[in-house]
Scaffold this active site. Structure first.
Site, mmCIF file in Angstrom:
data_model
loop_
_atom_site.group_PDB
_atom_site.id
_atom_site.type_symbol
_atom_site.label_atom_id
_atom_site.label_comp_id
_atom_site.label_asym_id
_atom_site.label_seq_id
_atom_site.Cartn_x
_atom_site.Cartn_y
_atom_site.Cartn_z
ATOM 1 N N GLU A 134 0.876 -1.236 -0.128
ATOM 2 C CA GLU A 134 -0.040 -0.053 -0.179
ATOM 3 C C GLU A 134 0.799 1.288 0.094
ATOM 4 O O GLU A 134 0.817 2.121 0.787
ATOM 5 C CB GLU A 134 -1.069 0.056 0.961
ATOM 6 C CG GLU A 134 -1.836 -1.095 1.202
ATOM 7 C CD GLU A 134 -2.981 -1.228 2.171
ATOM 8 O OE1 GLU A 134 -2.874 -0.530 3.363
ATOM 9 O OE2 GLU A 134 -4.053 -1.724 2.064
ATOM 10 N N GLU A 136 -5.631 -8.196 -1.368
ATOM 11 C CA GLU A 136 -6.406 -7.999 -0.195
ATOM 12 C C GLU A 136 -7.800 -7.647 -0.369
ATOM 13 O O GLU A 136 -8.014 -6.633 -1.184
ATOM 14 C CB GLU A 136 -5.534 -6.799 0.728
ATOM 15 C CG GLU A 136 -4.394 -7.185 1.464
ATOM 16 C CD GLU A 136 -4.063 -6.022 2.239
ATOM 17 O OE1 GLU A 136 -4.890 -5.437 2.993
ATOM 18 O OE2 GLU A 136 -2.873 -5.960 2.386
HETATM 19 C C1 BG6 Z 1 -4.565 -2.903 4.539
HETATM 20 C C2 BG6 Z 1 -3.017 -3.391 5.009
HETATM 21 O O1 BG6 Z 1 -4.273 -1.581 5.133
HETATM 22 O O2 BG6 Z 1 -5.726 -3.366 5.245
HETATM 23 C C3 BG6 Z 1 -3.163 -4.455 6.162
HETATM 24 O O3 BG6 Z 1 -2.065 -3.819 3.914
HETATM 25 C C4 BG6 Z 1 -4.371 -4.141 7.063
HETATM 26 O O4 BG6 Z 1 -2.085 -4.613 6.816
HETATM 27 C C5 BG6 Z 1 -5.553 -4.467 6.130
HETATM 28 O O5 BG6 Z 1 -4.435 -5.185 8.015
HETATM 29 C C6 BG6 Z 1 -7.178 -4.240 7.006
HETATM 30 O O6 BG6 Z 1 -6.933 -2.985 7.778
HETATM 31 P P1 BG6 Z 1 -7.154 -3.154 9.345
HETATM 32 O O7 BG6 Z 1 -6.957 -1.764 9.964
HETATM 33 O O8 BG6 Z 1 -8.769 -3.366 9.320
HETATM 34 O O9 BG6 Z 1 -6.319 -4.409 10.000
#
Ligand code: BG6
Length: 480
Positions: A185, A379
């Site tokens: 990211e 993701e």
């Molecule tokens: C992304 C990241 O921002 O989203 C992860 O690459 C992160 O590291 C994921 O865990 C979800 O965000 P969060 O804050 O719900 O863990």
């Protein structure tokens, strides 16, 4: 004409995703040094604490808890976890290497053998089941020494240490890892530089100058990594990784449409343009001028960036953003290190992130139209509270609904012509949340008995979504 639904490509890379700092634990084991994630306090106030100017990067156990230190103990339980991934039929597993396991202080001359050996064991275990690793080189895990001594990516010197790190891991794992990504990211730093750039904004400091200079250092470092990867592992693919969030205009007022377009260009396209097209986009010239940003660019930097571009774009997708020039009187909506205004057409998760599967189709199309390189959704997922029933079952239908609609959106995007390599759902096993440092914000197909107050046996349980995802993979996305 009776049109049958398009199928996912035969070699589509189904799997799950995690990051070392959010799940490994063992934060001082195997010679590992402290990293930036080790000083992040747990709890809903995490981002607020980190945003305060002058955050001191020290551990203060009197005041805060540090859930990342123990994570979900993957460091010791990786065999059990990988066996569960294999049971779901994962083709790939996206994980990251903790830089501070390999170079504990970041600036040593030689890598730490114990750290290298740990990932050898993990890769070997994955191969036992035919699972291909997809490795993020830097996922919010910069060695703390580089943060404290050099100001993180503010400093050009860090490029040298990063290059040393990537050379060490490419040479060591050249027979084992075919898919790589440089910075997780990378564009998140625009709003929040601490986790990926390793510095905070000082009181009274204009934030843009150091952030964009650090971006430049990361772009050079990323191109050096691409160059090294192509030379050392010619058969490998190396990608960039961005938060992808389509930006909608609040209404059809041209002023707001223009505002949304500008936000989208800076947020979604700036990093992509540099890493995929190999050049700073023309719209940035005006932006730099407007914000009095002047970059220190060395001879050869721009050529390097032009010549060594990424092979694909990895992206995270959780939500879209809605923007209005004048936000007076409007509710804001929290997001993945972002914030827009509330979109009245969308429902939100327990953490207020707006759920928008169509947005995934939109953003995949926009990125592919612009770049014409393969895309990889590395993701996506729903952070939610889960309840363990008396019989040990976890009926996470809300998660299945979320994932089903997003998988469906990917299928539509493929039908639109998008070249999509694969899908690794975020937090395939429950882990520590990045933005809030909570265990209770769960994403997994696998439940981990660990709680925000530190209680828990670390026992792993299969959720209903575990069986659902297994069927999805088995049927290559036919059975949703
Ligand atoms: C992304 C990241 O921002 O989203 C992860 O690459 C992160 O590291 C994921 O865990 C979800 O965000 P969060 O804050 O719900 O863990």
């Amino acid at each position: 004409m009776n049109q049958s639904k398009i199928k996912f490509p035969k070699n589509f890379l189904w799997g799950g995703a995690t990051a070392a700092n959010q799940m490994e634990g063992g934060y001082l084991e195997g010679g590992k040094g402290l990293n930036i994630a080790d000083v992040l306090p747990g709890g809903k106030e995490r981002l607020k604490v980190l945003k305060e100017p002058g955050f001191n990067f020290e551990i203060d156990k009197e005041k805060y808890s540090y859930p990342n230190h123990e994570g979900i103990d993957f460091y010791h339980r990786y065999k059990e976890d990988i066996a569960l991934f294999a049971e779901m039929g994962f083709k790939v597993y996206r994980m990251s290497i903790a830089w501070s396991r390999i170079f504990p202080n970041g600036n040593e001359l030689e890598p730490n053998e114990e750290g290298l050996a740990f990932y050898d064991r993990v890769f070997d275990e994955l191969y036992k089941y035919g699972i291909e690793p997809v490795v993020t080189i830097s996922h919010y895990e910069m060695p703390l020494n580089l943060v404290k001594e050099y100001g993180g990516w503010r400093s050009r010197e860090v490029i040298t240490y990063f290059e040393r790190y990537v050379n060490a891991i490419f040479n060591r794992y050249k027979g084992k890892v075919k898919y790589w990504m440089t910075f997780n990211e990378i564009n998140s730093a625009l709003h929040f530089p601490i986790m990926s750039m390793g510095f905070s904004i000082e009181k009274g400091e204009d934030e843009y100058q150091p952030i964009f200079q650090a971006f430049h250092h990361q772009f050079v470092a990323s191109s050096l990594a691409v160059k090294a990867c192509h030379e050392i592992i010619p058969e490998a693919k190396i990608g960039s990784m961005i938060i992808a969030a389509p930006v909608y205009s609040y209404d059809c007022n041209p002023e707001n449409v223009l505002y949304a377009m500008e936000e989208e260009r800076i947020f979604n396209y700036f990093c992509g343009d540099v890493q995929v097209r190999g050049e700073y986009p023309s719209f940035m010239k005006r932006f730099f001028k407007k914000h009095h940003i002047s970059l220190d660019i060395h001879d050869g930097d721009l050529r390097l960036i032009k010549e060594h571009r990424v092979d694909y774009i990895g992206l995270s997708y959780y939500m879209s953003l809605t923007e209005k020039k004048d936000k007076t009187g409007l509710d804001s909506t929290p997001g993945n290190l972002l914030e827009g205004v509330k979109n009245r057409f969308l429902k939100a998760s327990d953490w207020g992130w707006e759920i928008d599967p169509i947005g995934l189709r939109i953003v995949l199309n926009k990125l592919y139209d612009r770049y014409r390189v393969p895309l990889f959704v590395v993701e996506n997922g729903l952070g939610a509270y889960d309840k363990v029933e008396e019989d040990g079952s976890i009926n996470d239908d809300y998660r299945i609904d979320y994932l089903r609609s997003h998988v469906e959106a990917m299928r539509e995007a493929i039908d639109d012509g998008v070249d999509l390599m694969g899908y690794t759902s975020w937090g395939c096993i429950d882990l520590v949340s990045a933005s809030t440092g909570e265990f209770s914000k769960r994403y997994g197909f696998i439940y981990v008995d660990k709680h925000d107050d530190g209680r828990g046996t670390m026992k792993r349980l299969k959720k209903k979504s575990f069986y659902w995802y297994k069927n999805v993979i088995e049927s290559n996305g036919e059975v949703l």
